[in-house]
Write an enzyme that holds these catalytic residues in place. Structure first.
Site, short mmCIF file in Angstrom:
data_model
loop_
_atom_site.label_atom_id
_atom_site.label_comp_id
_atom_site.label_asym_id
_atom_site.label_seq_id
_atom_site.Cartn_x
_atom_site.Cartn_y
_atom_site.Cartn_z
N PHE B 219 9.36 1.97 2.99
CA PHE B 219 8.57 0.84 3.49
C PHE B 219 7.25 0.82 2.74
O PHE B 219 6.47 1.76 2.80
CB PHE B 219 8.30 0.95 4.99
CG PHE B 219 7.60 -0.27 5.52
CD1 PHE B 219 8.32 -1.35 6.00
CD2 PHE B 219 6.21 -0.36 5.50
CE1 PHE B 219 7.68 -2.51 6.45
CE2 PHE B 219 5.56 -1.50 5.94
CZ PHE B 219 6.29 -2.56 6.42
N ASP B 325 2.39 6.30 -2.12
CA ASP B 325 1.97 5.42 -1.02
C ASP B 325 1.57 6.31 0.16
O ASP B 325 2.43 6.79 0.91
CB ASP B 325 3.13 4.49 -0.66
CG ASP B 325 2.82 3.58 0.52
OD1 ASP B 325 1.90 3.90 1.30
OD2 ASP B 325 3.49 2.54 0.67
N LYS B 356 -4.40 2.14 6.88
CA LYS B 356 -4.22 2.70 8.23
C LYS B 356 -5.38 3.58 8.71
O LYS B 356 -6.42 3.06 9.05
CB LYS B 356 -2.91 3.48 8.26
CG LYS B 356 -1.69 2.52 8.16
CD LYS B 356 -0.57 2.95 9.06
CE LYS B 356 0.67 2.09 8.91
NZ LYS B 356 1.14 1.59 10.16
N THR B 381 -11.56 -12.79 -4.26
CA THR B 381 -12.89 -13.13 -3.75
C THR B 381 -13.55 -11.94 -3.06
O THR B 381 -14.64 -11.52 -3.45
CB THR B 381 -12.82 -14.31 -2.76
OG1 THR B 381 -12.33 -15.46 -3.46
CG2 THR B 381 -14.21 -14.64 -2.21
#
Lengths: 498, 498
Positions: B219, B325, B356, B381
């Protein structure tokens, strides 16, 4: 503003907004003549060349850990106030770029400061919720009195996000799910085994080769899906894999508009026909048409309300969704709360995305079928940030209290006239002036664009460009006539010195 | 923790961190025996069935404007404290799910509260900068004393983002740009006209069909690029167009590990060979391999340090980037600050993504060539949120002051032993216990997973699942032995009542 928020009057009542905020139009206009920020400088002040010695040293330090090649100006936000941005060397510039069109109600706005002092804000900051699973008990209230209080007419639902790119991408995801749901025959039709298996391999039919239609010169963000719909500049797209999605021509209007009425109408007609042809013929079926009310990053390209009504009509007829990207145009800058309020649509867009001046992001929708048919299809851990949602609420309150959309409409007219006068005097430097009736969302073309943007700081203004040769004005909503006077004067000074 | 932050000692000195924070290990351990939150409840307390009447009414109200089908529990954050989450009906649960593994230092942590009261925070909230263009003068300092103070060894640069998905996607973008730069022959080779033209049509060579290799059950997020690397559940992926990218098998280890040593080593070898074969043969060339240290959402799948060293070795040898990750594993939960600290790599990962528990997001890197060769190629931005970066700094300070990584390592060992005892007693309900030596990042399989998760609230605990049949524990870093005792007791109560 009044018009954009009128339909939420009931909601406002329900939220018990103090009556003092419901000023009459006259009272607001009177208020708009007085400076909103009594502590603003009377004008720009320059202490050093820019960048000055302190800014240079600080930039070198930052460069050790952070890419500073896009650095415009290291900013002293403690010394910035209202429409004025300060640097470390004591220079104060009139800011008509406003953090790439994102600061709405002025630097160090006192009402926003109050907003940060609340228990709600502390809570949102230190107890960050996974909003889809464990929203705070007051999340419904924060939405109703904030994000949804400013919702476009006809759209009473919101999916909250973090920034413009993921707001757009989650809207695309909603569009794809909706499109396939229609194909399947409704929300209760179960996925097939073939779909369940193929999607795990990133293949159809589970991961179908559908597409989003966007326009040439469009900018919708820089993540993989949004970047596939961005068509403004190669530098944003090079080396990044992209989806095979269609692009239609955005109308290229000729200025002044009143001298090219028929030609422009034909151009728009031609573009609409291209959209319809692509929807019907493109090899990867189109689930939605995505469009900016004014193409911003791509060069400040405008189209008429008739063009957008045409898009709405075509998308209705061909059964694809119509998404309006109000990331840059939304929240008052065009003299209406949402730029698409200018179009007089018979039925609202299917989704409207927002970010920038809202200081938070997401997409609005109205059709309940745009909530995916099962939970966890549109989901992520944080799903936005309630701290930023509280700031948006503070912005809406300030916009309402001071009548800032009206202020922007009125100041915009004044500023437009001033630039028209400059264009008569210096026609080569002010070509294709655009944005009449669009608040302060003004732009023009000039062959010396890069030089003008670079030198603007030397006359005390911070200004931005868009596309290949446009100057774009993006002042805040607290930009008033006396600021417009300064801007016009400094622009002329700059042109004379070229 | 100490190990993860040791290399930043110099930085800490430079930032003049109060000496009081540099507690000795012994002092920290002594501190860890005392409750961190003196005002925490002594245990869970239940006033009503869950959801109770007030929560039901509030959920119905929220449903009017927000999708509540993924709602777990409307939360009263004002009443939540430390490891305890409260609802509107006065129920207080021991929270070992922690906002999907994201709350690090307890609800209403007093130090984080202090952090929100600073002038810096007000500034960040009300004067939100476009960080790439107009960073605040103290941005370098905020990074050095915060985000970068916790940087993995060997990675001294950061690109800041908003959440896990865009952190991963911007890392992918950096990988693609780097890959093409190597192919072109260096940063100074200009783009060809063909690249510049083709990318505007989303076609190669400007938009090349490169790929990211990820693992089955992985994931990595839900936007278009990250979703193309997510392979955990069909429900996340259905109806969304995806890139044709390769997936390798993630090792499926057998438990207990000590009884399957050779079998598991062979399984990992088989998976490594598959990775190498895919890198060499997949039709869309692989620019990077993306992996979680522990597959979390996909079912808490672990692999050995040797497997990850193998991945590092293969990616080095085949010249593709190695991205780790650490969105769910990072910031202390595995008993080291970064989970990949367990691997003893000879050279660090090329990029490490985080979100997280950091409460902000981005990717770390060390190789300067991973800064794209021109400005504005990796840009947006806001580029993150300095308000959330300040919160991360507060978290790092609290982790350091209280020795929370060590606490998690020690409490994790204690908790693991307790679950082992339960597994001996109730073997059918505690299968494949995993996470030994991985702090409190523990999980096990059970055939009655959904029932257990659903009923856990009735015994006073808030707990989550992962994959198809795993219970995953994701307590905060302030979870201590006395909390572990309560959790073990309540788990047994729950199992007995099944």
């Amino acid at each position: 503003m009044a018009s954009a928020l009128r339909h939420s009057a009931k909601m406002r009542m329900a939220a018990r907004v103090p009556a003092a905020r419901a000023l009459s139009t006259t009272a607001r206009l009177r208020a708009a003549e007085k400076p909103y920020f009594p502590n603003e400088p009377a004008g720009p002040s320059l202490k050093t060349a820019i960048p000055g010695p302190k800014n240079k040293a600080a930039a070198a330090e930052l460069d050790e850990v952070f890419d500073v090649r896009s650095l415009n100006m290291l900013t002293d936000y403690n010394q910035s106030v209202g429409n004025y941005i300060a640097d470390l060397d004591g220079n104060k510039l009139l800011d008509v770029y406003a953090q790439i069109a994102s600061i709405p109600v002025g630097y160090n706005n006192p009402h926003l400061k109050e907003t940060t002092q609340s228990q709600e804000m502390t809570n949102a900051l230190i107890n960050r919720p996974a909003l889809g699973n464990f929203p705070s008990a007051d999340w419904a209230n924060i939405l109703k009195t904030g994000v949804l209080r400013a919702a476009p007419k006809g759209l009473n639902q919101v999916f909250t996000a973090m920034a413009g790119s993921d707001a757009n991408e989650t809207a695309y995801k909603a569009a794809f799910m909706y499109y396939r749901q229609l194909q399947r025959g409704g929300p209760d039709v179960e996925f097939t085994e073939e779909e369940l298996v193929s999607t795990m391999n990133n293949q159809g039919p589970g991961s179908p080769q559908l597409s989003i239609l966007s326009f040439k010169s469009a900018f919708h963000g820089r993540l993989f899906g949004s970047l596939s719909t961005t068509r403004s500049k190669a530098i944003h797209k090079l080396d990044i894999p992209a989806f095979d999605w269609p692009q239609a021509t955005f109308p290229q209007l000729k200025y002044p508009l009143e001298e090219h009425v028929q030609e422009n109408a034909q151009e728009e007609q031609r573009c609409l026909q291209e959209v319809e042809r692509l929807i019907k013929e493109f090899h990867n079926p189109v689930a939605a048409v995505m469009v900016e009310p004014i193409q911003s990053e791509g060069g400040d390209n405008h189209a008429s309300p008739a063009f957008f009504r045409g898009l709405r009509e075509i998308t209705k007829r061909t059964n694809v969704l119509f998404i309006v990207d109000e990331v840059q145009t939304g929240v008052g800058a065009t003299g209406k709360f949402w730029a698409h309020d200018h179009w007089n649509l018979e039925s609202p867009p299917d989704m409207v995305t927002f970010s920038k001046k809202a200081q938070t992001a997401g997409y609005y929708f109205g059709n309940p079928a745009l909530r995916p048919n099962k939970p966890y299809r549109q989901f992520n851990t944080w799903m936005g940030d309630p701290a930023r949602a509280l700031i948006f609420r503070g912005i809406i309150e300030e916009v309402e209290r001071l009548g800032l959309v009206e202020n922007t409409r009125i100041t915009g007219e004044y500023l437009y006239s001033g630039i028209e006068r400059l264009a008569e005097k210096y026609p080569e430097h002010f070509q294709n002036l655009r944005g009449k009736g669009q608040g302060t969302f003004l732009a023009w073309d000039t062959p010396k664009r890069d030089e003008i943007v670079a030198k603007a700081k030397s006359v005390g203004i911070n200004i931005g460009g868009s596309g290949a040769q446009a100057i774009r004005l993006r002042p805040m909503l607290v930009f008033q006539k006396h600021h417009a006077d300064i801007l016009l004067e400094r622009l002329e000074q700059l042109i004379k010195a070229l």
